[in-house]
Design a protein around this motif. Structure first.
Motif, PDB file in Angstrom:
ATOM      1  N   LYS A  70      27.118  42.754  61.546  1.00  0.00           N
ATOM      2  CA  LYS A  70      27.803  44.060  61.775  1.00  0.00           C
ATOM      3  C   LYS A  70      29.394  43.731  61.433  1.00  0.00           C
ATOM      4  O   LYS A  70      29.944  42.996  61.483  1.00  0.00           O
ATOM      5  CB  LYS A  70      27.481  44.389  63.198  1.00  0.00           C
ATOM      6  CG  LYS A  70      26.175  44.661  63.656  1.00  0.00           C
ATOM      7  CD  LYS A  70      25.874  45.302  64.987  1.00  0.00           C
ATOM      8  CE  LYS A  70      24.595  45.533  65.239  1.00  0.00           C
ATOM      9  NZ  LYS A  70      24.333  46.171  66.814  1.00  0.00           N
ATOM     10  N   LYS A  71      29.827  45.080  61.082  1.00  0.00           N
ATOM     11  CA  LYS A  71      31.216  45.338  60.761  1.00  0.00           C
ATOM     12  C   LYS A  71      31.921  45.412  62.313  1.00  0.00           C
ATOM     13  O   LYS A  71      31.380  45.557  63.249  1.00  0.00           O
ATOM     14  CB  LYS A  71      31.392  46.633  59.900  1.00  0.00           C
ATOM     15  CG  LYS A  71      30.966  46.335  58.690  1.00  0.00           C
ATOM     16  CD  LYS A  71      31.203  47.591  57.841  1.00  0.00           C
ATOM     17  CE  LYS A  71      30.303  47.754  56.482  1.00  0.00           C
ATOM     18  NZ  LYS A  71      30.538  49.010  55.572  1.00  0.00           N
ATOM     19  N   SER A  78      28.824  49.062  62.564  1.00  0.00           N
ATOM     20  CA  SER A  78      27.989  49.442  61.518  1.00  0.00           C
ATOM     21  C   SER A  78      27.499  48.312  60.966  1.00  0.00           C
ATOM     22  O   SER A  78      28.071  47.339  60.927  1.00  0.00           O
ATOM     23  CB  SER A  78      28.667  50.655  60.508  1.00  0.00           C
ATOM     24  OG  SER A  78      29.862  49.617  60.061  1.00  0.00           O
ATOM     25  N   LYS A 112      20.417  49.004  50.550  1.00  0.00           N
ATOM     26  CA  LYS A 112      19.672  50.044  51.198  1.00  0.00           C
ATOM     27  C   LYS A 112      18.465  50.566  50.519  1.00  0.00           C
ATOM     28  O   LYS A 112      17.443  51.064  50.974  1.00  0.00           O
ATOM     29  CB  LYS A 112      20.564  51.377  51.491  1.00  0.00           C
ATOM     30  CG  LYS A 112      21.452  50.878  52.689  1.00  0.00           C
ATOM     31  CD  LYS A 112      22.356  52.067  53.130  1.00  0.00           C
ATOM     32  CE  LYS A 112      23.492  51.850  54.362  1.00  0.00           C
ATOM     33  NZ  LYS A 112      24.198  52.775  54.607  1.00  0.00           N
ATOM     34  N   ARG A 132      26.372  45.504  58.311  1.00  0.00           N
ATOM     35  CA  ARG A 132      26.912  44.796  57.124  1.00  0.00           C
ATOM     36  C   ARG A 132      25.989  44.260  56.393  1.00  0.00           C
ATOM     37  O   ARG A 132      25.154  43.370  56.655  1.00  0.00           O
ATOM     38  CB  ARG A 132      27.933  43.623  57.614  1.00  0.00           C
ATOM     39  CG  ARG A 132      28.661  42.895  56.291  1.00  0.00           C
ATOM     40  CD  ARG A 132      29.306  41.596  56.847  1.00  0.00           C
ATOM     41  NE  ARG A 132      30.331  42.149  57.953  1.00  0.00           N
ATOM     42  CZ  ARG A 132      31.812  42.613  57.674  1.00  0.00           C
ATOM     43  NH1 ARG A 132      32.194  42.827  56.543  1.00  0.00           N
ATOM     44  NH2 ARG A 132      32.625  42.753  58.824  1.00  0.00           N
ATOM     45  N   ASP A 140      33.426  48.037  63.464  1.00  0.00           N
ATOM     46  CA  ASP A 140      33.158  49.108  64.039  1.00  0.00           C
ATOM     47  C   ASP A 140      31.863  49.272  64.503  1.00  0.00           C
ATOM     48  O   ASP A 140      31.281  50.443  65.063  1.00  0.00           O
ATOM     49  CB  ASP A 140      33.516  50.314  63.004  1.00  0.00           C
ATOM     50  CG  ASP A 140      32.775  50.144  61.816  1.00  0.00           C
ATOM     51  OD1 ASP A 140      31.615  49.423  61.829  1.00  0.00           O
ATOM     52  OD2 ASP A 140      33.004  50.937  60.960  1.00  0.00           O
ATOM     53  N   GLU A 169      26.389  47.821  49.190  1.00  0.00           N
ATOM     54  CA  GLU A 169      25.507  48.503  50.259  1.00  0.00           C
ATOM     55  C   GLU A 169      24.358  49.487  49.751  1.00  0.00           C
ATOM     56  O   GLU A 169      23.457  49.670  50.476  1.00  0.00           O
ATOM     57  CB  GLU A 169      26.375  49.261  51.301  1.00  0.00           C
ATOM     58  CG  GLU A 169      25.921  49.809  52.506  1.00  0.00           C
ATOM     59  CD  GLU A 169      26.964  50.319  53.447  1.00  0.00           C
ATOM     60  OE1 GLU A 169      26.489  51.117  54.182  1.00  0.00           O
ATOM     61  OE2 GLU A 169      28.007  49.795  53.654  1.00  0.00           O
TER      62      GLU A 169
END
Length: 257
Positions: free
Chosen positions: A62-63, A67, A53, A69, A65, A49
């Motif tokens: 997306k995860k 957020s 980034k 992925r 939660d 990650e």
């Protein structure tokens, strides 16, 4: 030279079997078919990650939660300063950017290529992962870096299959590939016959990871290469006969195992 970000294994970076992601193997297949020079930036799961980034790679999903992925592969093309994530989008980018190379996603088959690329979890993965899981349970310490192994275990235990379950999964995998073989054009080694496409890269991705687990000396690999009239061996041979364009490199930090 294009930079391909990929997970490394415990194999040396100079070993063609260092990487073990079937999705990265798709891109490696396309790059070599196109004859585009590239080099690897090997990374480990805990660093994924942060590195994604830092270079501006987009998340691919997306995860639970909500957020973002981040997944491999992603590439950085210094020629255009573009960073592209997701294997299908990467190959699509290479097609549109390097017009004088072999086109992997013909416009007339674009929808079919996309569906095939995104459905292989169902078509092949559901049968292949259990077999891979059992093999990795046995051999992971010798194939995966310690940091990757720790991160994998944190996600949950690898599949545990009985010998009978493994045999059943292997037979289902063979039958699914047999279904593909019946639909393929016999004029050449590729899905469309003599014309290579993204579908070949998808299939090759699975053979890439199986060869990482079972090299050419194992009964499993020899068995698979004999299936369906040697169809898959012909695909491997077509790829291996291409000029070598890969340049291997260590990830930043010179990972030590």
């Amino acid at each position: 030279m294009i930079i391909l970000y990929d997970f490394r294994s415990a194999n040396p970076p100079t070993d063609p079997r260092c990487g073990y992601s079937p999705f990265s193997w798709r891109v490696r297949f396309a790059l070599r078919i196109k004859g585009l020079p590239y080099k690897h930036h090997w990374l480990e799961l805990p660093d994924l990650e942060g590195i994604a980034k830092s270079v501006g790679a987009d998340p691919t999903s997306k995860k639970p939660d909500g957020s973002p992925r981040y997944t491999i592969p992603f590439i950085h093309d210094p020629t255009t300063n573009k960073v592209v994530s997701n294997s299908f989008d990467i190959v699509d980018y290479l097609d549109s950017t390097y017009l004088d190379t072999t086109k992997m996603i013909p416009e007339e088959t674009r929808l079919l290529q996309s569906v095939f690329a995104n459905s292989d979890y169902t078509l092949v993965g559901q049968f292949m992962y259990p077999v891979i899981g059992k093999t990795m349970t046995k051999r992971t310490p010798s194939l995966v870096t310690p940091r990757n192994l720790e991160a994998m275990k944190a996600r949950g235990p690898l599949p545990e299959l009985t010998d009978e379950q493994e045999k059943e999964a292997w037979e289902k995998f063979k039958n699914v590939l047999g279904g593909f073989a019946k639909q393929m054009n016999d004029a050449g080694p590729f899905v469309m016959g003599k014309k290579v496409s993204m579908a070949d890269a998808v299939l090759f991705g699975w053979f890439g990871i199986t060869r990482w687990l079972w090299n050419e000396t194992t009964d499993e690999w020899k068995d698979m290469m004999s299936w369906h009239g040697g169809r898959w061996n012909k695909l491997i041979e077509a790829f291996e006969s291409l000029p070598e364009v890969e340049k291997y490199c260590d990830a930043e930090g010179n990972l030590k195992i």
